[in-house]
Design an enzyme around this catalytic site. Structure first.
Site, PDB file in Angstrom:
ATOM      1  N   HIS A   1       2.477  62.162  -2.056  1.00 33.28           N
ATOM      2  CA  HIS A   1       3.512  62.259  -1.022  1.00 33.28           C
ATOM      3  C   HIS A   1       3.631  63.677  -0.469  1.00 33.28           C
ATOM      4  O   HIS A   1       3.961  63.871   0.703  1.00 33.28           O
ATOM      5  CB  HIS A   1       4.872  61.805  -1.561  1.00 33.28           C
ATOM      6  CG  HIS A   1       5.936  61.827  -0.505  1.00 33.28           C
ATOM      7  ND1 HIS A   1       5.928  60.950   0.564  1.00 33.28           N
ATOM      8  CD2 HIS A   1       6.997  62.638  -0.326  1.00 33.28           C
ATOM      9  CE1 HIS A   1       6.958  61.221   1.346  1.00 33.28           C
ATOM     10  NE2 HIS A   1       7.615  62.233   0.831  1.00 33.28           N
TER      11      HIS A   1
ATOM     12  N   ARG B   1       1.265  63.918   2.365  1.00 32.92           N
ATOM     13  CA  ARG B   1       1.788  63.206   3.542  1.00 32.92           C
ATOM     14  C   ARG B   1       2.888  64.019   4.221  1.00 32.92           C
ATOM     15  O   ARG B   1       2.927  64.149   5.442  1.00 32.92           O
ATOM     16  CB  ARG B   1       2.317  61.839   3.103  1.00 32.92           C
ATOM     17  CG  ARG B   1       3.059  61.049   4.199  1.00 32.92           C
ATOM     18  CD  ARG B   1       3.365  59.661   3.656  1.00 32.92           C
ATOM     19  NE  ARG B   1       4.448  58.992   4.344  1.00 32.92           N
ATOM     20  CZ  ARG B   1       4.307  58.266   5.455  1.00 32.92           C
ATOM     21  NH1 ARG B   1       3.116  58.149   6.023  1.00 32.92           N
ATOM     22  NH2 ARG B   1       5.340  57.652   5.994  1.00 32.92           N
TER      23      ARG B   1
ATOM     24  N   TYR C   1      11.992  63.506   6.633  1.00 35.15           N
ATOM     25  CA  TYR C   1      10.731  63.919   6.030  1.00 35.15           C
ATOM     26  C   TYR C   1      10.013  65.021   6.795  1.00 35.15           C
ATOM     27  O   TYR C   1       9.003  65.535   6.341  1.00 35.15           O
ATOM     28  CB  TYR C   1       9.799  62.707   5.894  1.00 35.15           C
ATOM     29  CG  TYR C   1      10.177  61.829   4.737  1.00 35.15           C
ATOM     30  CD1 TYR C   1       9.727  62.088   3.458  1.00 35.15           C
ATOM     31  CD2 TYR C   1      11.013  60.736   4.931  1.00 35.15           C
ATOM     32  CE1 TYR C   1      10.083  61.293   2.391  1.00 35.15           C
ATOM     33  CE2 TYR C   1      11.376  59.920   3.874  1.00 35.15           C
ATOM     34  CZ  TYR C   1      10.897  60.206   2.608  1.00 35.15           C
ATOM     35  OH  TYR C   1      11.263  59.405   1.557  1.00 35.15           O
TER      36      TYR C   1
ATOM     37  N   ARG D   1       0.510  56.994   3.430  1.00 35.73           N
ATOM     38  CA  ARG D   1       1.213  56.724   2.175  1.00 35.73           C
ATOM     39  C   ARG D   1       0.168  56.434   1.104  1.00 35.73           C
ATOM     40  O   ARG D   1      -0.955  56.018   1.401  1.00 35.73           O
ATOM     41  CB  ARG D   1       2.136  55.515   2.304  1.00 35.73           C
ATOM     42  CG  ARG D   1       3.260  55.652   3.331  1.00 35.73           C
ATOM     43  CD  ARG D   1       4.088  54.367   3.370  1.00 35.73           C
ATOM     44  NE  ARG D   1       5.227  54.490   4.260  1.00 35.73           N
ATOM     45  CZ  ARG D   1       5.245  54.077   5.522  1.00 35.73           C
ATOM     46  NH1 ARG D   1       4.159  53.520   6.039  1.00 35.73           N
ATOM     47  NH2 ARG D   1       6.333  54.217   6.265  1.00 35.73           N
TER      48      ARG D   1
ATOM     49  N   HIS E   1       6.913  55.199  10.663  1.00 36.24           N
ATOM     50  CA  HIS E   1       8.343  55.043  10.404  1.00 36.24           C
ATOM     51  C   HIS E   1       8.959  54.127  11.455  1.00 36.24           C
ATOM     52  O   HIS E   1       8.784  54.344  12.652  1.00 36.24           O
ATOM     53  CB  HIS E   1       9.056  56.394  10.448  1.00 36.24           C
ATOM     54  CG  HIS E   1       8.817  57.238   9.243  1.00 36.24           C
ATOM     55  ND1 HIS E   1       9.029  58.595   9.224  1.00 36.24           N
ATOM     56  CD2 HIS E   1       8.378  56.917   7.993  1.00 36.24           C
ATOM     57  CE1 HIS E   1       8.739  59.078   8.025  1.00 36.24           C
ATOM     58  NE2 HIS E   1       8.340  58.073   7.272  1.00 36.24           N
TER      59      HIS E   1
ATOM     60  N   LYS F   1       4.539  49.694   5.380  1.00 36.67           N
ATOM     61  CA  LYS F   1       5.688  48.981   4.820  1.00 36.67           C
ATOM     62  C   LYS F   1       6.006  47.760   5.675  1.00 36.67           C
ATOM     63  O   LYS F   1       5.878  47.787   6.887  1.00 36.67           O
ATOM     64  CB  LYS F   1       6.903  49.905   4.755  1.00 36.67           C
ATOM     65  CG  LYS F   1       6.816  50.963   3.658  1.00 36.67           C
ATOM     66  CD  LYS F   1       8.111  51.719   3.534  1.00 36.67           C
ATOM     67  CE  LYS F   1       8.065  52.702   2.371  1.00 36.67           C
ATOM     68  NZ  LYS F   1       9.321  53.456   2.240  1.00 36.67           N
TER      69      LYS F   1
END
Length: 302
Positions: free
Chosen positions: A244, A247, A279, A151, A270, A175
Site C-alpha cells: 500500500h 500505491r 490517500y 492495490r 476510487h 473493489k
C-alpha cells in the site's frame, strides 16, 4: 435476547435485498448484519419494537450507546452508515416517509494519512540488479505497483492476458468487481517485459496468473508483502516497505506533479473523490498558491 419479528423481519428483507438486488457479497452482508443487529437489541431493550418509532433522537442514543460499548469513532461512523442504508431501504419500500439517521453526524475522527516514500527512497528500493527469476519478478511487481498505483489484490489478480504491452495498459478488477484500464510505461513496462521473458522458468503447468510463486502457482498476497518488506531491508530503505505504501506513493507523486485530483481518482479506481483526498495529500503551500491564482476574489490587482 429474543427479538420481536417487527424488528428482525425488516432486517432480514434488507439483507436479502443487498445480495439479490444490489449484488453485494455475502461478506458485505455479514458486515451489515454485524452493525445492525446490535442496534435492534439496543432498541428492544428500550421498549422500541417498531423501526418507525426511531427518530433522530434515538439515532443519537444509538451512537452514544456504541461509544459506551467502547467503539471507536470510525466504528461508530460505520454503524451509523449501515443504519442510514437500512433506513434508505425502508423509505424506498414506503415503510418510512423519511430517513431519521440522515441528519445525525458521526463523531469526529482523525484521519491519519499513510506514509509515502519520497522519490529517492523509491529509486533506492528499485535498485534491484540481481538476475535470478524471483528478483526480476519482485522488481517487476514493485515497479508495476508504483508505476500504475495498483492495490495488492489487483496486482495478484492479474492474468497474462490482462497486459497489453504494445499499448502500455492493463486491465484490473478493483473493489466491487469494477473493471478499469490503467496505463503503465517506463520502468514498469521494461521490467514487466523482463519478467515475461523469464516467467517460464517458474511455470510448472497451465497457469494464467501473471505473477507466479516459486512453486509455479499464482503468488499470494502474503508472499508479496513478505518479499517487499525483505527488499526494503536489503536495499537499506529507512521506511518499512509494504504494497500500500507503493500505491500511496504513486498517488502522492502523481498529484504533486499534476495537481489533477480527478485524474488520480480515476487511476486509483476510487468511486468517491473524498477517498482520493484522504490517500493523496498536497502540502498547504501548494494549496494556497492554487487558491491565490484561481479564486476571483483572491487575485491581486495589477
Amino acid at each position: 435476547m429474543s427479538l420481536p419479528a417487527t424488528l428482525t423481519k425488516p432486517l432480514s428483507l434488507f439483507f436479502d435485498y443487498m445480495i439479490r438486488e444490489r449484488g453485494l457479497s455475502t461478506y458485505t452482508e455479514k458486515n451489515y448484519r454485524r452493525q445492525l443487529e446490535p442496534i435492534a437489541e439496543f432498541l428492544a431493550g428500550q421498549d422500541i419494537f417498531q423501526w418507525h418509532q426511531v427518530d433522530a433522537g434515538w439515532v443519537r442514543q444509538i451512537a452514544s450507546q456504541a461509544k459506551r460499548d467502547g467503539l471507536k469513532p470510525g466504528s461508530i461512523a460505520l454503524r451509523l452508515s449501515a443504519l442510514r442504508s437500512f433506513f434508505d431501504y425502508l423509505v424506498h419500500r414506503g415503510d418510512l416517509s423519511a430517513n431519521p439517521a440522515k441528519g445525525v453526524a458521526a463523531p469526529k475522527q482523525g484521519r491519519a494519512l499513510p506514509k509515502n516514500l519520497d522519490v529517492d527512497e523509491i529509486n533506492q528500493l528499485m535498485s534491484v540488479d540481481e538476475d535470478d527469476p524471483l528478483a526480476i519478478r519482485d522488481r517487476a511487481m514493485m515497479e508495476l505497483m508504483y508505476g500504475a498505483g495498483l492495490r495488492l489484490s489487483e496486482l495478484i489478480g492479474l492474468d497474462v492476458r490482462d497486459i497489453a504491452l504494445r499499448k502500455g495498459d492493463l486491465r484490473v478488477i478493483g473493489k466491487g468487481d469494477k473493471e478499469r484500464i490503467v496505463p503503465f510505461a517506463g520502468q514498469a513496462k521494461e521490467w514487466l517485459m523482463n519478467w515475461l521473458r523469464v516467467r517460464g522458468q517458474l511455470l510448472k503447468g497451465p497457469e494464467n496468473a501473471l505473477f507466479l510463486s516459486k512453486l509455479g502457482n499464482r503468488i499470494s498476497a502474503r508472499a508479496v508483502q513478505k518479499r517487499m518488506a525483505e527488499w526494503g531491508q536489503k536495499q537499506s530503505v529507512n521506511s518499512h516497505i509494504n504494497p500500500h505504501k507503493l500505491r500511496h506513493s504513486f498517488a502522492t507523486h502523481m498529484l504533486e506533479s499534476s495537481g489533477d485530483l480527478r485524474a488520480v481518482q480515476e487511476l486509483l479506481g476510487h468511486a468517491d473523490l473524498s477517498t482520493t483526498q484522504v490517500y493523496t495529500h498536497l502540502d498547504f503551500q501548494h494549496l494556497a498558491k492554487v487558491y491565490d491564482a484561481a479564486h476571483p476574489r483572491a487575485r491581486r490587482k495589477k
